[in-house]
Scaffold this motif. Structure first.
Motif, PDB file in Angstrom:
ATOM      1  N   ASP A 340       0.824  -1.214   0.000  1.00  0.00           N
ATOM      2  CA  ASP A 340       0.000   0.000   0.000  1.00  0.00           C
ATOM      3  C   ASP A 340       0.858   1.264   0.000  1.00  0.00           C
ATOM      4  OD1 ASP A 340      -2.301  -1.463  -0.038  1.00  0.00           O
ATOM      5  OD2 ASP A 340      -2.725  -1.248   2.111  1.00  0.00           O
ATOM      6  N   MET A 341       1.978   1.226   0.711  1.00  0.00           N
ATOM      7  CA  MET A 341       2.830   2.421   0.755  1.00  0.00           C
ATOM      8  C   MET A 341       3.439   2.701  -0.619  1.00  0.00           C
ATOM      9  SD  MET A 341       2.570   3.645   3.789  1.00  0.00           S
ATOM     10  CE  MET A 341       0.899   2.970   3.921  1.00  0.00           C
ATOM     11  N   TYR A 342       3.818   1.647  -1.313  1.00  0.00           N
ATOM     12  CA  TYR A 342       4.354   1.844  -2.666  1.00  0.00           C
ATOM     13  C   TYR A 342       3.266   2.366  -3.604  1.00  0.00           C
ATOM     14  CZ  TYR A 342       6.060   0.885  -7.339  1.00  0.00           C
ATOM     15  OH  TYR A 342       6.409   1.015  -8.661  1.00  0.00           O
ATOM     16  N   GLN A 343       2.071   1.802  -3.502  1.00  0.00           N
ATOM     17  CA  GLN A 343       0.972   2.276  -4.338  1.00  0.00           C
ATOM     18  C   GLN A 343       0.646   3.728  -4.021  1.00  0.00           C
ATOM     19  OE1 GLN A 343      -0.417   0.718  -6.893  1.00  0.00           O
ATOM     20  NE2 GLN A 343       0.967  -1.023  -6.561  1.00  0.00           N
ATOM     21  N   ALA A 344       0.732   4.097  -2.762  1.00  0.00           N
ATOM     22  CA  ALA A 344       0.491   5.490  -2.361  1.00  0.00           C
ATOM     23  C   ALA A 344       1.517   6.414  -3.016  1.00  0.00           C
ATOM     24  CB  ALA A 344       0.544   5.625  -0.843  1.00  0.00           C
ATOM     25  N   ALA A 345       2.779   5.973  -3.049  1.00  0.00           N
ATOM     26  CA  ALA A 345       3.826   6.785  -3.674  1.00  0.00           C
ATOM     27  C   ALA A 345       3.574   6.938  -5.168  1.00  0.00           C
ATOM     28  CB  ALA A 345       5.193   6.151  -3.425  1.00  0.00           C
ATOM     29  N   GLN A 346       3.154   5.875  -5.812  1.00  0.00           N
ATOM     30  CA  GLN A 346       2.839   5.951  -7.239  1.00  0.00           C
ATOM     31  C   GLN A 346       1.685   6.929  -7.492  1.00  0.00           C
ATOM     32  OE1 GLN A 346       4.549   4.947  -9.670  1.00  0.00           O
ATOM     33  NE2 GLN A 346       5.042   2.770  -9.687  1.00  0.00           N
ATOM     34  N   ALA A 347       0.671   6.860  -6.635  1.00  0.00           N
ATOM     35  CA  ALA A 347      -0.491   7.733  -6.801  1.00  0.00           C
ATOM     36  C   ALA A 347      -0.150   9.186  -6.513  1.00  0.00           C
ATOM     37  CB  ALA A 347      -1.621   7.266  -5.881  1.00  0.00           C
ATOM     38  N   ALA A 348       0.884   9.413  -5.705  1.00  0.00           N
ATOM     39  CA  ALA A 348       1.270  10.779  -5.323  1.00  0.00           C
ATOM     40  C   ALA A 348       2.453  11.286  -6.135  1.00  0.00           C
ATOM     41  CB  ALA A 348       1.602  10.818  -3.835  1.00  0.00           C
ATOM     42  N   ARG A 349       2.741  10.637  -7.252  1.00  0.00           N
ATOM     43  CA  ARG A 349       3.955  10.912  -8.023  1.00  0.00           C
ATOM     44  C   ARG A 349       4.146  12.406  -8.301  1.00  0.00           C
ATOM     45  NH1 ARG A 349       7.054   7.965 -11.986  1.00  0.00           N
ATOM     46  NH2 ARG A 349       8.110   9.457 -13.346  1.00  0.00           N
ATOM     47  N   ASP A 350       3.126  13.073  -8.822  1.00  0.00           N
ATOM     48  CA  ASP A 350       3.279  14.482  -9.195  1.00  0.00           C
ATOM     49  C   ASP A 350       3.556  15.356  -7.969  1.00  0.00           C
ATOM     50  OD1 ASP A 350       2.850  13.784 -11.808  1.00  0.00           O
ATOM     51  OD2 ASP A 350       0.739  14.399 -11.840  1.00  0.00           O
ATOM     52  N   ALA A 351       2.831  15.091  -6.885  1.00  0.00           N
ATOM     53  CA  ALA A 351       3.039  15.877  -5.665  1.00  0.00           C
ATOM     54  C   ALA A 351       4.424  15.614  -5.092  1.00  0.00           C
ATOM     55  CB  ALA A 351       1.963  15.539  -4.634  1.00  0.00           C
ATOM     56  N   LEU A 352       4.879  14.364  -5.144  1.00  0.00           N
ATOM     57  CA  LEU A 352       6.211  14.036  -4.642  1.00  0.00           C
ATOM     58  C   LEU A 352       7.299  14.722  -5.468  1.00  0.00           C
ATOM     59  CD1 LEU A 352       5.752  10.225  -3.866  1.00  0.00           C
ATOM     60  CD2 LEU A 352       6.140  12.050  -2.197  1.00  0.00           C
ATOM     61  N   ALA A 353       7.082  14.817  -6.760  1.00  0.00           N
ATOM     62  CA  ALA A 353       8.061  15.501  -7.618  1.00  0.00           C
ATOM     63  C   ALA A 353       8.252  16.954  -7.169  1.00  0.00           C
ATOM     64  CB  ALA A 353       7.607  15.456  -9.075  1.00  0.00           C
ATOM     65  N   ASP A 354       7.166  17.595  -6.740  1.00  0.00           N
ATOM     66  CA  ASP A 354       7.247  18.978  -6.259  1.00  0.00           C
ATOM     67  C   ASP A 354       7.963  19.086  -4.914  1.00  0.00           C
ATOM     68  OD1 ASP A 354       5.919  19.839  -8.506  1.00  0.00           O
ATOM     69  OD2 ASP A 354       3.944  19.802  -7.557  1.00  0.00           O
ATOM     70  N   CYS A 355       8.000  17.982  -4.169  1.00  0.00           N
ATOM     71  CA  CYS A 355       8.626  17.996  -2.835  1.00  0.00           C
ATOM     72  C   CYS A 355      10.109  17.648  -2.848  1.00  0.00           C
ATOM     73  CB  CYS A 355       7.917  16.998  -1.912  1.00  0.00           C
ATOM     74  SG  CYS A 355       6.263  17.460  -1.425  1.00  0.00           S
ATOM     75  N   LEU A 356      10.607  17.154  -3.972  1.00  0.00           N
ATOM     76  CA  LEU A 356      11.991  16.698  -3.995  1.00  0.00           C
ATOM     77  C   LEU A 356      12.943  17.841  -3.648  1.00  0.00           C
ATOM     78  CD1 LEU A 356      12.203  14.388  -7.139  1.00  0.00           C
ATOM     79  CD2 LEU A 356      11.952  13.757  -4.735  1.00  0.00           C
ATOM     80  N   PRO A 357      13.820  17.620  -2.665  1.00  0.00           N
ATOM     81  CA  PRO A 357      14.760  18.674  -2.284  1.00  0.00           C
ATOM     82  C   PRO A 357      15.749  18.982  -3.410  1.00  0.00           C
ATOM     83  CG  PRO A 357      15.267  16.625  -1.152  1.00  0.00           C
ATOM     84  CD  PRO A 357      13.969  16.405  -1.865  1.00  0.00           C
ATOM     85  N   SER A 358      16.140  20.229  -3.471  1.00  0.00           N
ATOM     86  CA  SER A 358      17.053  20.661  -4.527  1.00  0.00           C
ATOM     87  C   SER A 358      18.517  20.466  -4.161  1.00  0.00           C
ATOM     88  CB  SER A 358      16.812  22.141  -4.845  1.00  0.00           C
ATOM     89  OG  SER A 358      16.975  22.927  -3.684  1.00  0.00           O
ATOM     90  N   GLU A 359      18.751  19.882  -2.998  1.00  0.00           N
ATOM     91  CA  GLU A 359      20.118  19.577  -2.580  1.00  0.00           C
ATOM     92  C   GLU A 359      20.108  18.311  -1.739  1.00  0.00           C
ATOM     93  OE1 GLU A 359      20.109  22.444   1.398  1.00  0.00           O
ATOM     94  OE2 GLU A 359      21.147  23.098  -0.425  1.00  0.00           O
ATOM     95  N   ARG A 360      21.285  17.738  -1.550  1.00  0.00           N
ATOM     96  CA  ARG A 360      21.370  16.549  -0.685  1.00  0.00           C
ATOM     97  C   ARG A 360      21.138  16.971   0.763  1.00  0.00           C
ATOM     98  NH1 ARG A 360      25.471  14.900  -4.494  1.00  0.00           N
ATOM     99  NH2 ARG A 360      24.991  12.819  -5.308  1.00  0.00           N
ATOM    100  N   LEU A 361      20.387  16.137   1.482  1.00  0.00           N
ATOM    101  CA  LEU A 361      20.070  16.460   2.865  1.00  0.00           C
ATOM    102  C   LEU A 361      20.969  15.728   3.848  1.00  0.00           C
ATOM    103  CD1 LEU A 361      16.178  16.388   2.596  1.00  0.00           C
ATOM    104  CD2 LEU A 361      17.654  18.400   2.734  1.00  0.00           C
ATOM    105  N   GLY A 362      21.518  14.596   3.448  1.00  0.00           N
ATOM    106  CA  GLY A 362      22.419  13.862   4.322  1.00  0.00           C
ATOM    107  C   GLY A 362      21.689  13.211   5.475  1.00  0.00           C
ATOM    108  N   GLY A 363      22.416  12.378   6.248  1.00  0.00           N
ATOM    109  CA  GLY A 363      21.874  11.758   7.442  1.00  0.00           C
ATOM    110  C   GLY A 363      21.017  10.539   7.145  1.00  0.00           C
TER     111      GLY A 363
END
Length: 363
Positions: A340-363
């Protein structure tokens, strides 16, 4: 009138916030960063005070002992139980505390449940049965703050309370990135909304998704109770240090569940997330014990978001980074995350693309 007030004197705003959270369900808590106004408050109405939690340092080494002596010297306050708190656990401090009349001695960072138990025990030992707020029928404050509906009607207060604690948390742990945890929250909210799309019966509303995302930022707040050197070595250090590091899940859970705001949605989700966000779908990870039922969806969403963020760093710079991240998450299904978590990520693909950080966060 019953004794109902716990006074906390500590120069650290963070420690004051934590101690207020720990005790405000049991006492009327009054916090002071300086000794003079605290002493004035005690002397103004000493018969309302149950106990005093007192930092030893107060701006300079050993200054708390002077406050203790002043309280001991005044007949109106000489019986007050004074519990000394310090981050310096040297034997000389313990001996001084006992010799000068302290009721107990606690070492920072405090375990929420332990400090609550010991302070309550000191109050009960000191004052006759029936004379303190701990002896009321509910065993807790009997006012509007303990009425969940009354708390809920005061909309900004609970969230402001937790926001302030989170702000102080990042000030106290500069090695942890505030930006990273807030991005985690946004990714978690995206996944929650994705889950709603693929499973209309999941029980998550739009408001739940927002609250789960907000609570995700608190996932590691239990690290407040773990020594800095243990945090620096991380969860893979092994031995006693690893066991101590793993305790941050229980400490974070306790911090939320003992709060009077713990029954509200943000507190409930934060309690679930702090305790279970390191638990894998197959039952591995920590805490070692199994959940009493299915892992809470809130914790599963945060766990998936953490995996997703790790892949964001790993595939940083690739033009098809999101595709690679989703394929990596697909490989986690069955062990680290649920289908279900993977399916949720697939369904949220466009929104997740907008959330991707523009730099490495580390940790």
């Amino acid at each position: 009138m019953a004794r109902d007030t716990l006074l906390v004197i500590d120069e650290s705003p963070l420690d004051l916030a934590i101690l207020r959270t720990i005790f405000e369900k049991l006492f009327h808590v009054e916090c002071f960063e300086e000794a003079r106004p605290a002493l004035a408050r005690i002397h103004r109405d000493p018969k309302r005070v149950c106990a005093v939690l007192l930092d030893i340092c107060l701006g300079r080494r050993g200054a708390g002992f002077q406050v203790l002596q002043q309280l001991q010297a005044n007949p109106d306050t000489s019986d007050l139980p004074v519990i000394l708190v310090t981050s310096e656990a040297q034997k000389e401090n313990v001996l001084n505390a006992v010799a000068k009349g302290a009721t107990d001695f606690l070492v920072k960072p405090v375990d929420p449940l332990t400090v609550q138990e010991r302070v309550c025990a000191a109050v009960r030992r000191t004052w006759p049965t029936g004379s303190t707020i701990l002896d009321n029928p509910d065993g807790q404050k009997n006012d509007t703050e303990s009425d969940v509906s009354a708390i809920a009607s005061a909309t900004p207060l609970p969230e402001d309370h937790w926001d302030r604690l989170l702000e102080l948390f990042f000030q106290a742990r500069p090695g942890l990135s505030s930006a990273k945890y807030h991005i985690l929250g946004r990714i978690t909210e995206c996944l929650a909304n994705g889950l709603r799309r693929v499973d209309s019966g999941c029980g998550i509303t739009d408001e739940d998704a927002r609250m789960i995302g907000r609570a995700a930022a608190y996932c590691d707040v239990g690290l407040l109770g773990i020594p800095d050197n243990v945090i620096e070595q991380g969860q893979d250090q092994g031995g006693a240090g690893q066991d101590l590091y793993f305790r941050h899940t229980a400490l974070g859970h306790a911090l939320f569940t003992i709060s009077p705001y713990g029954s509200l949605p943000l507190g409930r989700y934060a309690a679930e997330i702090t305790y279970w966000h390191h638990k894998n779908y197959d039952g591995s990870g920590y805490p070692i014990e199994n959940a009493p039922g299915p892992l809470p969806l809130s914790a599963q969403l945060v766990h998936a978001a953490i995996r997703f963020m790790g892949y964001s760093d790993y595939f940083f710079g690739y033009p098809d980074r999101l595709d690679r991240m989703l394929r990596a998450l697909a490989s986690d299904v069955g062990r680290f995350v649920s289908p279900d978590m993977y399916q949720a990520a697939q369904a949220a693909r466009d929104a997740l693309a907008d959330c991707l950080p523009s730099e490495r966060l580390g940790g």
